[in-house]
Design a protein around this motif. Structure first.
Motif, PDB file in Angstrom:
ATOM      1  N   ASP A   1      12.366 -13.532   2.963  1.00 54.93           N
ATOM      2  CA  ASP A   1      13.719 -12.972   3.068  1.00 54.93           C
ATOM      3  C   ASP A   1      13.674 -11.601   3.602  1.00 54.93           C
ATOM      4  OD1 ASP A   1      14.823 -15.783   2.647  1.00 54.93           O
ATOM      5  OD2 ASP A   1      15.016 -15.110   0.471  1.00 54.93           O
ATOM      6  N   GLY A   2      12.489 -11.456   4.048  1.00 55.28           N
ATOM      7  CA  GLY A   2      12.554  -9.747   4.906  1.00 55.28           C
ATOM      8  C   GLY A   2      12.100  -8.911   3.441  1.00 55.28           C
ATOM      9  N   VAL A   3      11.634  -9.481   2.551  1.00 57.11           N
ATOM     10  CA  VAL A   3      10.999  -8.613   1.468  1.00 57.11           C
ATOM     11  C   VAL A   3       9.777  -8.877   1.129  1.00 57.11           C
ATOM     12  CG1 VAL A   3      10.901  -7.766  -1.284  1.00 57.11           C
ATOM     13  CG2 VAL A   3      13.140  -8.460   0.192  1.00 57.11           C
ATOM     14  N   LEU A   4       8.663  -7.814   1.274  1.00 51.92           N
ATOM     15  CA  LEU A   4       7.310  -8.120   0.931  1.00 51.92           C
ATOM     16  C   LEU A   4       6.915  -8.408  -0.525  1.00 51.92           C
ATOM     17  CD1 LEU A   4       4.352  -7.919   2.123  1.00 51.92           C
ATOM     18  CD2 LEU A   4       4.134  -5.484   1.448  1.00 51.92           C
ATOM     19  N   CYS A   5       6.138  -9.946  -0.430  1.00 47.98           N
ATOM     20  CA  CYS A   5       6.292 -10.413  -1.862  1.00 47.98           C
ATOM     21  C   CYS A   5       4.678 -10.932  -1.840  1.00 47.98           C
ATOM     22  CB  CYS A   5       6.964 -11.740  -1.871  1.00 47.98           C
ATOM     23  SG  CYS A   5       8.736 -11.345  -1.858  1.00 47.98           S
ATOM     24  N   PHE A   6       4.297 -11.227  -3.150  1.00 46.59           N
ATOM     25  CA  PHE A   6       2.980 -11.773  -3.356  1.00 46.59           C
ATOM     26  C   PHE A   6       3.086 -13.012  -4.341  1.00 46.59           C
ATOM     27  CE2 PHE A   6       3.132  -9.341  -7.079  1.00 46.59           C
ATOM     28  CZ  PHE A   6       2.266 -10.028  -8.233  1.00 46.59           C
TER      29      PHE A   6
ATOM     30  N   ASN B   1       4.025 -14.042  -9.633  1.00 47.16           N
ATOM     31  CA  ASN B   1       4.258 -13.731  -8.175  1.00 47.16           C
ATOM     32  C   ASN B   1       5.341 -12.524  -8.337  1.00 47.16           C
ATOM     33  OD1 ASN B   1       7.111 -14.769  -8.260  1.00 47.16           O
ATOM     34  ND2 ASN B   1       5.787 -16.691  -8.710  1.00 47.16           N
ATOM     35  N   GLY B   2       5.466 -11.725  -7.149  1.00 45.79           N
ATOM     36  CA  GLY B   2       6.398 -10.747  -7.544  1.00 45.79           C
ATOM     37  C   GLY B   2       7.016 -10.129  -6.255  1.00 45.79           C
ATOM     38  N   GLN B   3       7.475  -8.751  -6.067  1.00 41.17           N
ATOM     39  CA  GLN B   3       7.507  -8.265  -4.876  1.00 41.17           C
ATOM     40  C   GLN B   3       7.245  -6.828  -4.820  1.00 41.17           C
ATOM     41  OE1 GLN B   3      11.924  -9.260  -4.637  1.00 41.17           O
ATOM     42  NE2 GLN B   3      12.352  -7.297  -5.400  1.00 41.17           N
ATOM     43  N   VAL B   4       7.214  -6.080  -3.600  1.00 38.00           N
ATOM     44  CA  VAL B   4       6.994  -4.992  -3.664  1.00 38.00           C
ATOM     45  C   VAL B   4       8.081  -3.979  -4.321  1.00 38.00           C
ATOM     46  CG1 VAL B   4       8.421  -4.405  -1.402  1.00 38.00           C
ATOM     47  CG2 VAL B   4       6.479  -3.066  -1.402  1.00 38.00           C
ATOM     48  N   CYS B   5       7.541  -2.794  -4.576  1.00 37.25           N
ATOM     49  CA  CYS B   5       8.341  -1.808  -5.416  1.00 37.25           C
ATOM     50  C   CYS B   5       7.910  -0.273  -5.336  1.00 37.25           C
ATOM     51  CB  CYS B   5       8.353  -2.212  -7.220  1.00 37.25           C
ATOM     52  SG  CYS B   5       6.720  -1.729  -7.682  1.00 37.25           S
ATOM     53  N   ASP B   6       8.834   0.481  -5.496  1.00 34.86           N
ATOM     54  CA  ASP B   6       8.521   2.043  -5.421  1.00 34.86           C
ATOM     55  C   ASP B   6       7.583   2.312  -6.474  1.00 34.86           C
ATOM     56  OD1 ASP B   6       8.711   4.550  -4.821  1.00 34.86           O
ATOM     57  OD2 ASP B   6      10.402   5.002  -6.268  1.00 34.86           O
ATOM     58  N   ALA B   7       6.524   3.008  -6.122  1.00 34.65           N
ATOM     59  CA  ALA B   7       5.463   3.392  -7.010  1.00 34.65           C
ATOM     60  C   ALA B   7       5.155   4.934  -6.427  1.00 34.65           C
ATOM     61  CB  ALA B   7       4.175   2.524  -6.718  1.00 34.65           C
TER      62      ALA B   7
ATOM     63  N   ALA C   1       1.631   5.308  -2.441  1.00 29.99           N
ATOM     64  CA  ALA C   1       1.335   4.294  -3.234  1.00 29.99           C
ATOM     65  C   ALA C   1       2.106   3.177  -2.514  1.00 29.99           C
ATOM     66  CB  ALA C   1       1.767   4.699  -4.576  1.00 29.99           C
ATOM     67  N   ILE C   2       1.578   1.851  -2.680  1.00 28.96           N
ATOM     68  CA  ILE C   2       1.964   0.622  -2.522  1.00 28.96           C
ATOM     69  C   ILE C   2       1.925  -0.166  -3.784  1.00 28.96           C
ATOM     70  CG2 ILE C   2       1.609  -1.426  -1.205  1.00 28.96           C
ATOM     71  CD1 ILE C   2      -0.121   0.021   0.619  1.00 28.96           C
ATOM     72  N   GLY C   3       3.214  -0.425  -4.337  1.00 26.11           N
ATOM     73  CA  GLY C   3       3.365  -1.057  -5.549  1.00 26.11           C
ATOM     74  C   GLY C   3       4.188  -2.578  -5.420  1.00 26.11           C
ATOM     75  N   PHE C   4       3.727  -3.275  -6.540  1.00 30.10           N
ATOM     76  CA  PHE C   4       4.315  -4.619  -6.587  1.00 30.10           C
ATOM     77  C   PHE C   4       4.631  -4.761  -8.287  1.00 30.10           C
ATOM     78  CE2 PHE C   4       1.749  -4.616  -2.771  1.00 30.10           C
ATOM     79  CZ  PHE C   4       2.364  -5.467  -1.981  1.00 30.10           C
ATOM     80  N   GLU C   5       5.874  -5.457  -8.246  1.00 31.88           N
ATOM     81  CA  GLU C   5       6.043  -5.755  -9.789  1.00 31.88           C
ATOM     82  C   GLU C   5       6.193  -7.383  -9.852  1.00 31.88           C
ATOM     83  OE1 GLU C   5       9.002  -2.192 -10.967  1.00 31.88           O
ATOM     84  OE2 GLU C   5       9.810  -3.742 -10.108  1.00 31.88           O
ATOM     85  N   ALA C   6       5.936  -7.577 -11.130  1.00 29.51           N
ATOM     86  CA  ALA C   6       6.099  -9.111 -11.438  1.00 29.51           C
ATOM     87  C   ALA C   6       6.537  -9.287 -12.849  1.00 29.51           C
ATOM     88  CB  ALA C   6       4.769  -9.884 -11.183  1.00 29.51           C
TER      89      ALA C   6
ATOM     90  N   ARG D   1       3.409  -3.944 -13.201  1.00 25.77           N
ATOM     91  CA  ARG D   1       3.191  -3.214 -11.838  1.00 25.77           C
ATOM     92  C   ARG D   1       1.815  -3.306 -11.538  1.00 25.77           C
ATOM     93  NH1 ARG D   1       5.879   2.605 -10.514  1.00 25.77           N
ATOM     94  NH2 ARG D   1       4.222   3.515 -12.161  1.00 25.77           N
ATOM     95  N   MET D   2       1.460  -3.464 -10.214  1.00 25.65           N
ATOM     96  CA  MET D   2      -0.056  -3.281  -9.732  1.00 25.65           C
ATOM     97  C   MET D   2       0.236  -2.333  -8.528  1.00 25.65           C
ATOM     98  SD  MET D   2      -1.957  -6.254  -7.625  1.00 25.65           S
ATOM     99  CE  MET D   2      -0.656  -6.851  -6.757  1.00 25.65           C
ATOM    100  N   ILE D   3      -0.680  -1.190  -8.242  1.00 26.42           N
ATOM    101  CA  ILE D   3      -0.405  -0.002  -7.557  1.00 26.42           C
ATOM    102  C   ILE D   3      -1.632   0.110  -6.984  1.00 26.42           C
ATOM    103  CG2 ILE D   3       0.228   2.292  -7.034  1.00 26.42           C
ATOM    104  CD1 ILE D   3       0.709   1.194 -10.574  1.00 26.42           C
ATOM    105  N   TYR D   4      -1.591   0.185  -5.525  1.00 25.27           N
ATOM    106  CA  TYR D   4      -2.600   0.843  -4.639  1.00 25.27           C
ATOM    107  C   TYR D   4      -2.347   2.041  -4.106  1.00 25.27           C
ATOM    108  CZ  TYR D   4      -4.079  -3.924  -4.598  1.00 25.27           C
ATOM    109  OH  TYR D   4      -4.685  -5.337  -5.063  1.00 25.27           O
TER     110      TYR D   4
END
Length: 148
Positions: A70-75, A86-92, A99-104, A112-115
């Motif tokens: 639905d237009g959102v980057l997810c994993f 599973n989760g989606q991109v978040c502000d990090a 930073a590229i962050g993902f929350e689940a 949260r996982m961050i690169y």
């Protein structure tokens, strides 16, 4: 000054990660060799992560797909211990401007996982859990690119 050059589209934010990375980490279980390989799959509709952790007494693996929903980057992540998340991109940006962050939502709460870019072409990776006082970092690695 920007370090990472992102690509176009929803997956473009992951372009700097598309590489084979490795880290050597000292843990409570001894020295661990970790690899993270990001590669485009399924006609470039997804980025696949293959992560392998080699411990002195065994290994742990993760396969994850990053893609648009639905237009959102997810994993969607699946691990060798039978778990999945599973989760989606978040502000990090509190970690690093690029930073590229993902929350689940995990059984123990929000994670949260961050690169983010490290020094001299390295990539930093961390996992944090949300607490009442903010984010609690419980794991961090620094990866070096492995050029094959």
């Amino acid at each position: 000054m920007k370090v990472w050059k992102k690509g176009k589209g929803t997956l473009g934010v992951l372009k700097p990660l598309v590489e084979h990375w490795e880290a050597h980490v000292e843990t409570q279980m001894g020295k661990v060799h970790c690899t993270r390989t990001f590669e485009p799959v399924l006609q470039n509709q997804f980025i696949q992560l293959t992560a392998v952790w080699n411990f002195p007494k065994g290994s742990y693996m993760e396969h994850a797909l990053f893609g648009a929903k639905d237009g959102v980057l997810c994993f969607w992540s699946f691990t060798s211990d039978g778990k999945q998340s599973n989760g989606q991109v978040c502000d990090a940006s509190d970690i690093h401007p690029e930073a590229i962050g993902f929350e689940a939502e995990m059984p123990a709460g929000l994670a949260r996982m961050i690169y983010w870019p490290g020094e001299e072409g390295t990539m930093c990776w961390a996992v944090e859990s949300k607490t009442k006082k903010g984010w609690n970092r419980f794991m961090e690695h620094q990866y070096h690119p492995v050029h094959k």
